[in-house]
Design an enzyme around this catalytic site. Structure first.
Site, mmCIF file in Angstrom:
data_model
loop_
_atom_site.group_PDB
_atom_site.id
_atom_site.type_symbol
_atom_site.label_atom_id
_atom_site.label_comp_id
_atom_site.label_asym_id
_atom_site.label_seq_id
_atom_site.Cartn_x
_atom_site.Cartn_y
_atom_site.Cartn_z
ATOM 1 N N ILE A 12 1.551 3.710 -75.415
ATOM 2 C CA ILE A 12 0.271 4.011 -74.748
ATOM 3 C C ILE A 12 -0.148 5.451 -75.061
ATOM 4 C CG2 ILE A 12 -0.924 4.154 -72.523
ATOM 5 C CD1 ILE A 12 1.026 1.968 -71.490
ATOM 6 N N TYR A 152 14.047 -0.219 -62.408
ATOM 7 C CA TYR A 152 12.822 0.323 -63.034
ATOM 8 C C TYR A 152 11.701 0.379 -62.006
ATOM 9 C CZ TYR A 152 8.439 0.345 -65.671
ATOM 10 O OH TYR A 152 7.174 0.637 -66.123
ATOM 11 N N LYS A 156 9.735 3.631 -60.241
ATOM 12 C CA LYS A 156 8.281 3.862 -60.244
ATOM 13 C C LYS A 156 7.770 4.022 -58.810
ATOM 14 C CE LYS A 156 7.167 3.924 -64.607
ATOM 15 N NZ LYS A 156 6.541 5.098 -65.214
HETATM 16 N N1 NAD Z 1 3.683 -0.922 -71.708
HETATM 17 C C1 NAD Z 1 3.536 -1.528 -70.526
HETATM 18 O O1 NAD Z 1 3.313 -2.748 -70.440
HETATM 19 C C2 NAD Z 1 3.630 -0.732 -69.249
HETATM 20 C C3 NAD Z 1 3.398 -1.407 -68.038
HETATM 21 C C4 NAD Z 1 3.488 -0.692 -66.842
HETATM 22 C C5 NAD Z 1 3.774 0.659 -66.872
HETATM 23 N N2 NAD Z 1 4.010 1.279 -68.050
HETATM 24 C C6 NAD Z 1 4.331 2.702 -68.031
HETATM 25 O O2 NAD Z 1 3.479 3.385 -68.929
HETATM 26 C C7 NAD Z 1 4.175 4.485 -69.504
HETATM 27 C C8 NAD Z 1 4.101 4.404 -71.024
HETATM 28 O O3 NAD Z 1 4.684 3.164 -71.426
HETATM 29 P P1 NAD Z 1 4.825 2.732 -72.958
HETATM 30 O O4 NAD Z 1 4.771 1.263 -72.989
HETATM 31 O O5 NAD Z 1 3.918 3.552 -73.784
HETATM 32 O O6 NAD Z 1 6.345 3.138 -73.221
HETATM 33 P P2 NAD Z 1 6.997 3.948 -74.433
HETATM 34 O O7 NAD Z 1 8.469 3.786 -74.285
HETATM 35 O O8 NAD Z 1 6.388 3.557 -75.725
HETATM 36 O O9 NAD Z 1 6.571 5.432 -74.087
HETATM 37 C C9 NAD Z 1 7.295 6.245 -73.199
HETATM 38 C C10 NAD Z 1 7.647 7.526 -73.934
HETATM 39 O O10 NAD Z 1 8.397 8.353 -73.034
HETATM 40 C C11 NAD Z 1 9.361 9.047 -73.808
HETATM 41 N N3 NAD Z 1 10.478 9.490 -72.985
HETATM 42 C C12 NAD Z 1 11.454 8.717 -72.433
HETATM 43 N N4 NAD Z 1 12.342 9.496 -71.796
HETATM 44 C C13 NAD Z 1 11.899 10.779 -71.919
HETATM 45 C C14 NAD Z 1 12.411 12.028 -71.496
HETATM 46 N N5 NAD Z 1 13.551 12.123 -70.795
HETATM 47 N N6 NAD Z 1 11.737 13.135 -71.824
HETATM 48 C C15 NAD Z 1 10.576 13.073 -72.554
HETATM 49 N N7 NAD Z 1 10.051 11.907 -72.990
HETATM 50 C C16 NAD Z 1 10.716 10.780 -72.675
HETATM 51 C C17 NAD Z 1 9.818 8.040 -74.858
HETATM 52 O O11 NAD Z 1 10.403 8.656 -76.005
HETATM 53 C C18 NAD Z 1 8.532 7.282 -75.163
HETATM 54 O O12 NAD Z 1 7.908 7.770 -76.341
HETATM 55 C C19 NAD Z 1 5.591 4.438 -68.953
HETATM 56 O O13 NAD Z 1 5.658 5.310 -67.847
HETATM 57 C C20 NAD Z 1 5.738 3.005 -68.498
HETATM 58 O O14 NAD Z 1 6.674 2.876 -67.461
HETATM 59 C C21 NAD Z 1 3.938 0.620 -69.244
#
Ligand code: NAD
Length: 315
Positions: A12, A152, A156
């Site tokens: 995202i 998880y 959140k």
């Molecule tokens: N993709 C979905 O369907 C979805 C749904 C609900 C919520 N979310 C939330 O949206 C956000 C983005 O999701 P996404 O799908 O892009 O996930 P993603 O895993 O592609 O992106 C999350 C990023 O956070 C980084 N990260 C993880 N641990 C870290 C740390 N300790 N320090 C710095 N960076 C760190 C990762 O390297 C990754 O690039 C997240 O918070 C996720 O929980 C996503």
């Protein structure tokens, strides 16, 4: 607008960075490139962002409070979109502590930095998983009970509470966005659609967990539009960002079969931690943000498959 995106190398985050650049804003990316097996994909995503424009990128762990503080002090963003997290339900059952560390303590650090350095606006990426298993649908923002199914989701939920506390302490504008299953090009490789498409392209069977399941699948462009609308909003609030149209797994399989007629399925028991179905009530986001998701499931799925066929090495 100068906007710090934590998790900026993720699915995202990288899409959001490109939209911000294309609309004349200045994103700043922060990530620790978590999970070595996904690093080539994240580096690819960072490259795509850099093709859209030059963007400062900081490799930094959310658990390194001092480094976060110095980056935010130096860059002085007007807004922080806090997407950085351990995402994904199933792995959280194996390693709850890591999720608590990154998703709760990491959020605590971001909120403390935002408060102490007077950042005006914090947007926190929460999840539909905070609703737990509920059969009274669609899910409206005030239906959270705290009875969630996975570490998880609990992380959140806990982080949402911290957001409210810091908003009260420091007075910055706070928006909590609960995303409902986001999909599209560059989708996370651990998510269902990426797994399905990757497996079917490699002539492997697909595992379908549980029966009668469904999700409010939301196309990435609609999610990014929702975040952009939130960035220019002026009130603190919590919003669902979904498509508002749940899709049954049978429909997903039909769509998949229309692209890959030879797909083979195997049915397995529902996995612990997964809810049966989700369905977002998006009326509040529609009314207060003007959020109006526009990509149909068929169209979004077609674009996702087209991207996967062009990038068999990344999907
Ligand atoms: N993709 C979905 O369907 C979805 C749904 C609900 C919520 N979310 C939330 O949206 C956000 C983005 O999701 P996404 O799908 O892009 O996930 P993603 O895993 O592609 O992106 C999350 C990023 O956070 C980084 N990260 C993880 N641990 C870290 C740390 N300790 N320090 C710095 N960076 C760190 C990762 O390297 C990754 O690039 C997240 O918070 C996720 O929980 C996503």
């Amino acid at each position: 607008m100068k906007t710090l995106i934590t998790g900026g190398a993720g699915f995202i985050g990288s899409h959001l960075a490109i939209r911000l650049l294309n609309s004349g804003n200045q994103p700043i990316l922060l990530d620790n490139l978590d999970r070595a097996e996904q690093n080539s994909r994240k580096l690819y995503q960072l490259q795509q962002v850099n093709r859209a424009g030059s963007v400062p990128y900081y490799e930094c762990d959310l658990l390194d409070r001092d480094k976060l503080m110095s980056i935010i002090k130096m860059e002085k963003p007007e807004a922080i979109v806090h997407l950085g997290a351990l995402a994904g339900v199933s792995p959280s059952l194996q390693n709850p502590s890591a999720y608590i560390d990154v998703n709760i303590q990491g959020t605590n650090h971001i909120l403390a930095c935002a408060g102490e350095l007077q950042v005006k606006h914090v947007i926190f990426a929460s999840s539909s998983s905070v609703y737990g298993e509920q059969f009274d649908v669609p899910l409206a923002e005030d239906m959270v009970t705290g009875r969630v199914l996975s570490p998880y989701a609990a992380s959140k939920m806990g982080a949402e509470s911290l957001c409210h506390a810091f908003h009260h302490m420091y007075g910055f504008q706070l928006n909590i966005l609960r995303f409902f299953t986001v999909y599209g090009p560059w989708g996370r490789p651990d998510m269902a659609f990426s797994t399905f498409i990757r497996r079917v392209m490699n002539n492997q069977n697909l595992s379908i967990f549980g029966q009668g399941t469904g999700r409010d699948y939301t196309y990435i462009d609609d999610i990014v539009t929702g975040i952009m609308l939130t960035l220019v909003s002026s009130e603190s609030d919590v919003y669902n960002l979904g498509s508002g149209r749940p899709v049954l797994m049978t429909e997903v399989i039909n769509q998949l079969r229309s692209h890959f007629p030879n797909l083979q399925l195997q049915y397995e028991k529902a996995r612990k931690g997964d809810v049966t179905s989700t369905w977002a009530d998006i009326s509040k986001a529609r009314l207060k943000l003007g959020y109006a998701p526009s990509i149909s499931f068929k169209e979004g799925f077609e674009q996702t498959v087209a991207w996967a066929k062009e990038h068999p090495d990344i999907i």
